[in-house]
Scaffold this active site. Structure first.
Site, PDB file in Angstrom:
ATOM      1  N   ARG A  28     -16.893  12.180  95.069  1.00 49.22           N
ATOM      2  CA  ARG A  28     -16.505  13.590  95.115  1.00 49.22           C
ATOM      3  C   ARG A  28     -15.187  13.842  94.380  1.00 49.22           C
ATOM      4  O   ARG A  28     -14.862  14.991  94.069  1.00 49.22           O
ATOM      5  CB  ARG A  28     -16.432  14.088  96.554  1.00 49.22           C
ATOM      6  CG  ARG A  28     -15.323  13.462  97.370  1.00 49.22           C
ATOM      7  CD  ARG A  28     -15.432  13.821  98.850  1.00 49.22           C
ATOM      8  NE  ARG A  28     -15.441  15.244  99.070  1.00 49.22           N
ATOM      9  CZ  ARG A  28     -14.367  16.005  99.107  1.00 49.22           C
ATOM     10  NH1 ARG A  28     -13.170  15.455  98.918  1.00 49.22           N
ATOM     11  NH2 ARG A  28     -14.451  17.291  99.320  1.00 49.22           N
TER      12      ARG A  28
ATOM     13  N   ASP B  17      -7.669  18.656  99.989  1.00 50.92           N
ATOM     14  CA  ASP B  17      -8.308  18.081 101.166  1.00 50.92           C
ATOM     15  C   ASP B  17      -7.287  17.496 102.124  1.00 50.92           C
ATOM     16  O   ASP B  17      -6.170  17.145 101.731  1.00 50.92           O
ATOM     17  CB  ASP B  17      -9.257  16.941 100.748  1.00 50.92           C
ATOM     18  CG  ASP B  17     -10.591  17.461 100.255  1.00 50.92           C
ATOM     19  OD1 ASP B  17     -10.919  18.617 100.551  1.00 50.92           O
ATOM     20  OD2 ASP B  17     -11.297  16.718  99.567  1.00 50.92           O
TER      21      ASP B  17
ATOM     22  N   GLU C 258     -23.370 -12.494 110.879  1.00 48.91           N
ATOM     23  CA  GLU C 258     -22.140 -12.736 111.626  1.00 48.91           C
ATOM     24  C   GLU C 258     -20.908 -12.663 110.738  1.00 48.91           C
ATOM     25  O   GLU C 258     -19.864 -12.193 111.144  1.00 48.91           O
ATOM     26  CB  GLU C 258     -22.212 -14.109 112.304  1.00 48.91           C
ATOM     27  CG  GLU C 258     -20.971 -14.489 113.086  1.00 48.91           C
ATOM     28  CD  GLU C 258     -20.734 -13.588 114.285  1.00 48.91           C
ATOM     29  OE1 GLU C 258     -19.578 -13.499 114.738  1.00 48.91           O
ATOM     30  OE2 GLU C 258     -21.700 -12.964 114.762  1.00 48.91           O
TER      31      GLU C 258
ATOM     32  N   PRO D  74     -14.932  -5.631 108.695  1.00 44.99           N
ATOM     33  CA  PRO D  74     -13.990  -5.174 109.722  1.00 44.99           C
ATOM     34  C   PRO D  74     -12.591  -5.747 109.564  1.00 44.99           C
ATOM     35  O   PRO D  74     -11.630  -5.196 110.088  1.00 44.99           O
ATOM     36  CB  PRO D  74     -14.622  -5.657 111.035  1.00 44.99           C
ATOM     37  CG  PRO D  74     -16.036  -5.943 110.720  1.00 44.99           C
ATOM     38  CD  PRO D  74     -16.095  -6.322 109.286  1.00 44.99           C
TER      39      PRO D  74
END
Length: 245
Positions: free
Chosen positions: A155, A170, A117, A90
């Site tokens: 991809r 895209d 954690e 994160p």
């Protein structure tokens, strides 16, 4: 491309890698996946890979030894490549299409997926080359994030998509969101397809697509426009829409 994934739950990846485009990419030898349980590399007699944090606090922290040894072994197996070692976290840089395109140029990727954690800081500072976050939220582990990144990278590999222009056009690849698409029937429940896409005039169709792409970005993700150098025509279109508001 060779992709190693260091995880405590390699079985999580089996369904993803055996479906759809990711499966076809491996069958066509564009990529090879290798999910690995890094618990196999621990020197702890109880097979532990985590420990309590120094200084106290909630949760457990992944120890450096299993991951350092695992990455050393993977590098030794593929001596001719310099892998990107990616920590799913994160605290990492926000993931973007630009990053996906950058990673798609590599020959060897190693993903580290934590499930506790946090990580011993020495893993961040001395082992990994990239820290990536797929969003401002916290998941149970790094596995789902790694799947997202791997899908977006694979991809882009040559020959993986049936039409190579698909990836080029895209959303985000051009800096803008993608334009609307339509298919048959021409009329559906009173809703019609725009005449321009049926006109056969490819120049007009392309102009319409560019304009709709810009408009959709302006309406949904105006923050993206702040990073772009717009043409004079695009600036005129934006001014018209702003005046309409």
């Amino acid at each position: 491309m060779h992709i190693d994934i260091l995880t405590l739950f390699p079985e999580m990846f089996h369904g993803v890698f055996n479906s759809s485009i990711l499966k076809k990419a491996e069958e066509n030898n564009a990529v090879q996946y290798n999910p690995i349980n890094f618990r196999d590399y621990t020197d702890n007699k109880h097979q532990k890979v985590d420990d309590y944090p120094y200084g106290g606090g909630a949760g457990m922290v992944l120890a450096p030894q299993p991951l350092f040894d695992a990455v050393d072994h993977l590098k030794e197996q593929r001596k001719n490549t310099a892998p990107r070692v990616i920590l799913m976290c994160p605290q990492g840089e926000p993931y973007t299409q630009e990053k996906a395109e950058e990673l798609s140029e590599e020959d060897h990727l190693i993903f580290i997926c934590g499930h506790y954690e946090g990580y011993d800081e020495r893993i961040r500072t001395h082992l990994v080359t990239d820290e990536i976050s797929i969003g401002d939220y916290v998941l149970t582990g790094g596995e789902l994030g790694a799947m997202v990144v791997i899908d977006s990278v694979v991809r882009l590999l040559p020959g993986v998509l049936g039409n190579n222009e698909s990836a080029i056009k895209d959303s985000f690849s051009t800096g803008l969101l993608e334009h609307p698409h339509y298919t048959r029937p021409r009329e559906f429940r009173g809703l019609s397809v725009p005449d321009v896409v049926l006109s056969g005039n490819h120049q007009k169709i392309e102009e319409w697509r560019q304009k709709e792409s810009l408009k959709r970005t302006y309406e949904r993700r105006p923050d993206l426009l702040e990073k772009m150098e717009l043409t004079d025509e695009q600036k005129r279109w934006l001014q018209v829409w702003k005046n309409e508001k």
